[in-house]
Design an enzyme around this catalytic site. Structure first.
Site, PDB file in Angstrom:
ATOM      1  N   LEU A 100      39.567   0.835   3.482  1.00  0.00           N
ATOM      2  CA  LEU A 100      39.420   1.635   4.687  1.00  0.00           C
ATOM      3  C   LEU A 100      38.452   0.888   5.588  1.00  0.00           C
ATOM      4  O   LEU A 100      37.436   0.373   5.116  1.00  0.00           O
ATOM      5  CB  LEU A 100      38.865   3.034   4.362  1.00  0.00           C
ATOM      6  N   ASP A 101      38.750   0.840   6.880  1.00  0.00           N
ATOM      7  CA  ASP A 101      37.888   0.138   7.829  1.00  0.00           C
ATOM      8  C   ASP A 101      36.457   0.678   7.799  1.00  0.00           C
ATOM      9  O   ASP A 101      36.213   1.803   7.384  1.00  0.00           O
ATOM     10  CB  ASP A 101      38.430   0.278   9.247  1.00  0.00           C
ATOM     11  N   TYR A 102      35.559  -0.126   8.300  1.00  0.00           N
ATOM     12  CA  TYR A 102      34.136   0.234   8.419  1.00  0.00           C
ATOM     13  C   TYR A 102      33.957   1.597   9.084  1.00  0.00           C
ATOM     14  O   TYR A 102      33.128   2.407   8.667  1.00  0.00           O
ATOM     15  CB  TYR A 102      33.443  -0.856   9.240  1.00  0.00           C
ATOM     16  N   THR A 144      36.427   3.941   9.459  1.00  0.00           N
ATOM     17  CA  THR A 144      37.389   4.934   8.985  1.00  0.00           C
ATOM     18  C   THR A 144      36.798   5.751   7.851  1.00  0.00           C
ATOM     19  O   THR A 144      36.130   5.222   6.968  1.00  0.00           O
ATOM     20  CB  THR A 144      38.690   4.253   8.518  1.00  0.00           C
TER      21      THR A 144
END
Length: 235
Positions: A105-107, A109
């Site tokens: 998961l993105d930073y 997200t």
């Protein structure tokens, strides 16, 4: 339960080495499977096979499954070269089990993230052939047009990997809030879909991952999965 798993994953799960170092062990001939040395990278074994390292039988460690409701500001990795906070900072220290986050998961997200030492489960949740469903809540920088929702529904959005196929996409009560479900796991796919339509994603929250839900789990909190939840993943 007997499953197929890559040999390097098995060695990593058992705490023998990292997956990268496990490949070197395999190439060196130090690993035997059912009495025969194995040299080929990518070898698939069964979890009930007898695996030995320098003649000693390897005992696979207990499997650990942790469900985390990831907050913003954490990198989804076991360590970071720039010393940024990782999701490992949010869970208890059980380093002897070599757990790792499944997928990324993105930073910025938030949402459902599984951490485990089970290579079979990790592959099942991330390999495209298993068609694992992911559901997201998306907040955009402006109201979305019905025409753009139709483009997403009808598969008229193309990214570098190909045509984007979604399971569903619905507008929520607020005109700039969307719920979207899809099987594909392309890098930053949600943000790229809406960027293609000239929207900016200002908040992205994964609410379901392969049937795992963050319901009743506050942001930044975690819990161990129970037997029934684990069995639902392995079906």
């Amino acid at each position: 339960m007997d499953h197929k798993i890559r040999l390097n994953h098995y060695l990593s799960n058992a705490g023998i080495s990292s997956r990268r170092k496990a490949d070197k062990l395999i190439q060196s001939g130090a690993i035997e499977v059912n009495g025969k040395p194995v040299f080929r990278l990518g070898t698939i074994i069964r979890t009930n096979d007898i695996v030995k390292f320098h003649g000693s039988k390897i005992k696979s460690k207990n499997k650990i499954y942790i469900l985390l409701n990831k907050p913003k500001g954490y990198i989804t990795t076991t360590r970071d070269q720039f010393n940024r906070k990782t999701v490992m900072n949010l869970i208890p220290s059980i380093s002897e089990y070599r757990i790792f986050p499944v997928g990324r998961l993105d930073y910025s997200t938030t949402g459902v993230l599984l951490l485990t030492n089970d290579g079979y489960i990790a592959e099942k949740l991330t390999h495209p052939k298993y068609h694992i469903k992911k559901i997201y809540h998306v907040s955009l920088n402006k109201k979305i047009r019905n025409e753009d929702l139709d483009k997403i529904r009808k598969g008229k959005i193309y990214l570098k990997e190909g045509k984007v196929k979604v399971i569903f996409v619905n507008q929520k009560n607020a005109k700039n809030k969307i719920e979207i479900g899809l099987y594909i796991g392309w890098n930053r796919v949600i943000k790229r879909i809406f960027k293609k339509l000239n929207y900016q994603v200002i908040r992205l929250d994964r609410i379901n991952f392969g049937g795992l839900s963050k319901k009743n789990l506050k942001i930044g909190n975690w819990c161990f999965l129970n037997k029934k939840e684990i069995e639902n993943i392995t079906k």
